[in-house]
Design a protein around this motif. Structure first.
Motif, PDB file in Angstrom:
ATOM      1  N   LYS A  89      -8.956 -31.280 -29.303  1.00  0.00           N
ATOM      2  CA  LYS A  89      -8.643 -29.888 -29.001  1.00  0.00           C
ATOM      3  C   LYS A  89      -9.924 -29.066 -29.086  1.00  0.00           C
ATOM      4  O   LYS A  89     -10.998 -29.574 -29.463  1.00  0.00           O
ATOM      5  N   SER A  90      -9.830 -27.808 -28.744  1.00  0.00           N
ATOM      6  CA  SER A  90     -10.986 -26.919 -28.786  1.00  0.00           C
ATOM      7  C   SER A  90     -11.638 -26.930 -30.167  1.00  0.00           C
ATOM      8  O   SER A  90     -10.949 -26.810 -31.187  1.00  0.00           O
ATOM      9  N   GLY A  91     -12.945 -27.112 -30.185  1.00  0.00           N
ATOM     10  CA  GLY A  91     -13.684 -27.159 -31.439  1.00  0.00           C
ATOM     11  C   GLY A  91     -13.947 -28.555 -31.952  1.00  0.00           C
ATOM     12  O   GLY A  91     -14.784 -28.759 -32.833  1.00  0.00           O
ATOM     13  N   ASP A  92     -13.234 -29.546 -31.388  1.00  0.00           N
ATOM     14  CA  ASP A  92     -13.450 -30.945 -31.775  1.00  0.00           C
ATOM     15  C   ASP A  92     -14.653 -31.527 -31.050  1.00  0.00           C
ATOM     16  O   ASP A  92     -15.106 -31.000 -30.032  1.00  0.00           O
ATOM     17  N   HIS A  93     -15.119 -32.666 -31.546  1.00  0.00           N
ATOM     18  CA  HIS A  93     -16.278 -33.344 -30.970  1.00  0.00           C
ATOM     19  C   HIS A  93     -15.964 -34.828 -30.795  1.00  0.00           C
ATOM     20  O   HIS A  93     -15.246 -35.422 -31.601  1.00  0.00           O
ATOM     21  N   MET A  94     -16.469 -35.411 -29.718  1.00  0.00           N
ATOM     22  CA  MET A  94     -16.276 -36.831 -29.466  1.00  0.00           C
ATOM     23  C   MET A  94     -17.623 -37.509 -29.241  1.00  0.00           C
ATOM     24  O   MET A  94     -18.496 -36.965 -28.560  1.00  0.00           O
ATOM     25  N   VAL A  95     -17.785 -38.708 -29.780  1.00  0.00           N
ATOM     26  CA  VAL A  95     -18.967 -39.537 -29.532  1.00  0.00           C
ATOM     27  C   VAL A  95     -18.609 -40.527 -28.424  1.00  0.00           C
ATOM     28  O   VAL A  95     -17.587 -41.218 -28.501  1.00  0.00           O
ATOM     29  N   GLU A 131     -23.504 -43.972 -35.126  1.00  0.00           N
ATOM     30  CA  GLU A 131     -23.592 -43.275 -36.399  1.00  0.00           C
ATOM     31  C   GLU A 131     -24.451 -42.021 -36.284  1.00  0.00           C
ATOM     32  O   GLU A 131     -24.110 -40.969 -36.847  1.00  0.00           O
ATOM     33  N   ALA A 132     -25.549 -42.117 -35.539  1.00  0.00           N
ATOM     34  CA  ALA A 132     -26.457 -40.982 -35.378  1.00  0.00           C
ATOM     35  C   ALA A 132     -25.808 -39.833 -34.609  1.00  0.00           C
ATOM     36  O   ALA A 132     -26.203 -38.672 -34.762  1.00  0.00           O
ATOM     37  N   ALA A 133     -24.818 -40.154 -33.782  1.00  0.00           N
ATOM     38  CA  ALA A 133     -24.191 -39.129 -32.941  1.00  0.00           C
ATOM     39  C   ALA A 133     -22.996 -38.441 -33.595  1.00  0.00           C
ATOM     40  O   ALA A 133     -22.518 -37.418 -33.107  1.00  0.00           O
ATOM     41  N   ILE A 134     -22.502 -39.000 -34.694  1.00  0.00           N
ATOM     42  CA  ILE A 134     -21.337 -38.416 -35.368  1.00  0.00           C
ATOM     43  C   ILE A 134     -21.702 -37.087 -36.026  1.00  0.00           C
ATOM     44  O   ILE A 134     -22.731 -36.963 -36.682  1.00  0.00           O
TER      45      ILE A 134
END
Length: 389
Positions: A89-95, A131-134
């Motif tokens: 949802k809005s505000g979330d992040h995905m790698v 891991e670096a992108a989380i």
């Protein structure tokens, strides 16, 4: 019961619709879009993914992927987009893995900003790259292995362990491997998605998608899916169930052909590079062997710089220069014009997809005939280029 059955038996028998009236050997088709709502256990409606054919085929998908639940969609992208939107949802992040199907990459780049969903493409596909992108607001980690079209291999167990340690959700595109060659859930992955148009369908005549996961995750996907409406017609569902009965036979034959043609191409003087995880020269050969039962029916290769990839494909007589993959017929295409055509030249260059790259989907033909076709196409290509010069 399904877990105790052999793969061939699962493909043939799990998820059948029983013909209670006439006792026929194959599943009947229920084409109705309107079902009774009173005095019934299930109130069926096609957009709710619960018609008899939809419901039964989903059981076959789940059994093949060692999952609690399965669901089928109108396309691979319908399965992927619905699944992602169910958990972000809005505000979330995905790698996101940097080497993956262009359609998925394009969907993320074009649609996520409209929803306020953030994303980061990894610099590589090693666990340290993920891991670096989380970030603090990361919710989902998305991988694809083997990847389309460079056949990179991601360590499924290592990535899933990382994701679980962070309390995140892992999703994998398992299209290139198929459930015959690889079962990511056994390595800790939460959700598996497929373009069922490819190996599951296998005959280049239907479009579909599939998802397999736990009952809990499937409930969230189902709620989103019912709103987005990416369901499949029951006739296509029936065709997919029919096609999947021969899935093991087809994939094993395609695996065998891919290995033989990869070796042939690697040894050919007109070929610069071959990408196939079943070759010992592949950088992730040992990793692929550790997490795949078969090394797949897909490969990619590049011709020497003095040869034109498009001219070569036009000169093929038996192998079809067509889009898509995983049918019983062998096909080739140029990813920069097709599967990754939505990406810019800069984006393709960054992930190693050159204009000379050819993706080769092996069918079930005689390997000798396939080799003969490639030889004649190379010979003609060289003649044409020499004449033009």
């Amino acid at each position: 019961m399904a877990k105790k059955l052999g793969l061939d038996t699962v493909c043939v028998h799990v998820g059948e619709v029983k013909d209670e009236q006439f006792k026929g050997a194959v599943s009947p088709i229920f084409m109705s879009t309107s079902y009774q709502f009173t005095d019934v256990e299930v109130r069926r409606y096609p957009r709710n993914y619960n018609t008899p054919n939809q419901e039964s085929l989903s059981k076959k998908i789940a059994a093949l992927e060692h999952a609690e639940a399965g669901m089928i969609f109108s396309s691979g992208m319908a399965a992927i987009s619905t699944t992602l939107l169910a958990f972000l949802k809005s505000g979330d992040h995905m790698v996101v893995q940097n080497t993956l199907y262009g359609g998925t990459s394009n969907f993320i780049r074009e649609e996520f900003p409209k929803y306020g969903i953030e994303f980061t493409f990894t610099n590589g596909y090693d666990v340290k790259d993920f891991e670096a992108a989380i970030q603090e607001n990361t919710k989902v980690v998305y991988i694809e292995t083997p990847s389309n079209p460079l056949l990179t291999i991601t360590d499924i167990k290592a990535v899933s362990a990382l994701v679980k340690s962070k309390g995140l959700l892992s999703i994998i595109d398992n299209t290139f491997a198929s459930p015959i060659n690889q079962n990511p859930i056994d390595f800790g992955i939460d959700i598996v998605v497929h373009s069922a148009t490819k190996y599951l369908g296998g005959h280049s005549d239907i479009m579909a998608g599939a998802v397999a996961c736990s009952d809990e995750h499937m409930h969230a996907i189902w709620k989103k899916a019912a709103n987005l409406g990416g369901n499949l017609s029951d006739f296509t569902v029936w065709m997919l169930e029919r096609s999947m009965k021969t899935l093991v036979l087809r994939v094993k034959a395609q695996n065998k052909n891919a290995k033989a043609l990869a070796k042939f191409l690697e040894a050919h003087p007109d070929v610069k590079k071959v990408y196939y995880p079943g070759l010992k020269s592949h950088p992730e050969y040992k990793l692929a062997k550790s997490q795949m039962r078969g090394l797949g029916g897909m490969l990619s290769f590049e011709l020497n710089n003095d040869l034109d990839a498009l001219i070569f494909q036009k000169e093929l007589k038996l192998i079809k220069a067509t889009m898509s993959l995983a049918g019983v017929e062998s096909t080739m295409l140029s990813p920069y014009m097709t599967s990754h055509g939505s990406l810019s030249q800069e984006e393709r260059d960054r992930i190693g997809i050159t204009n000379g790259l050819i993706r080769f989907s092996l069918g079930i033909e005689s390997k000798a005939d396939l080799i003969r076709d490639i030889k004649q196409a190379l010979k003609t290509t060289k003649k044409l280029i020499k004449t033009e010069a």
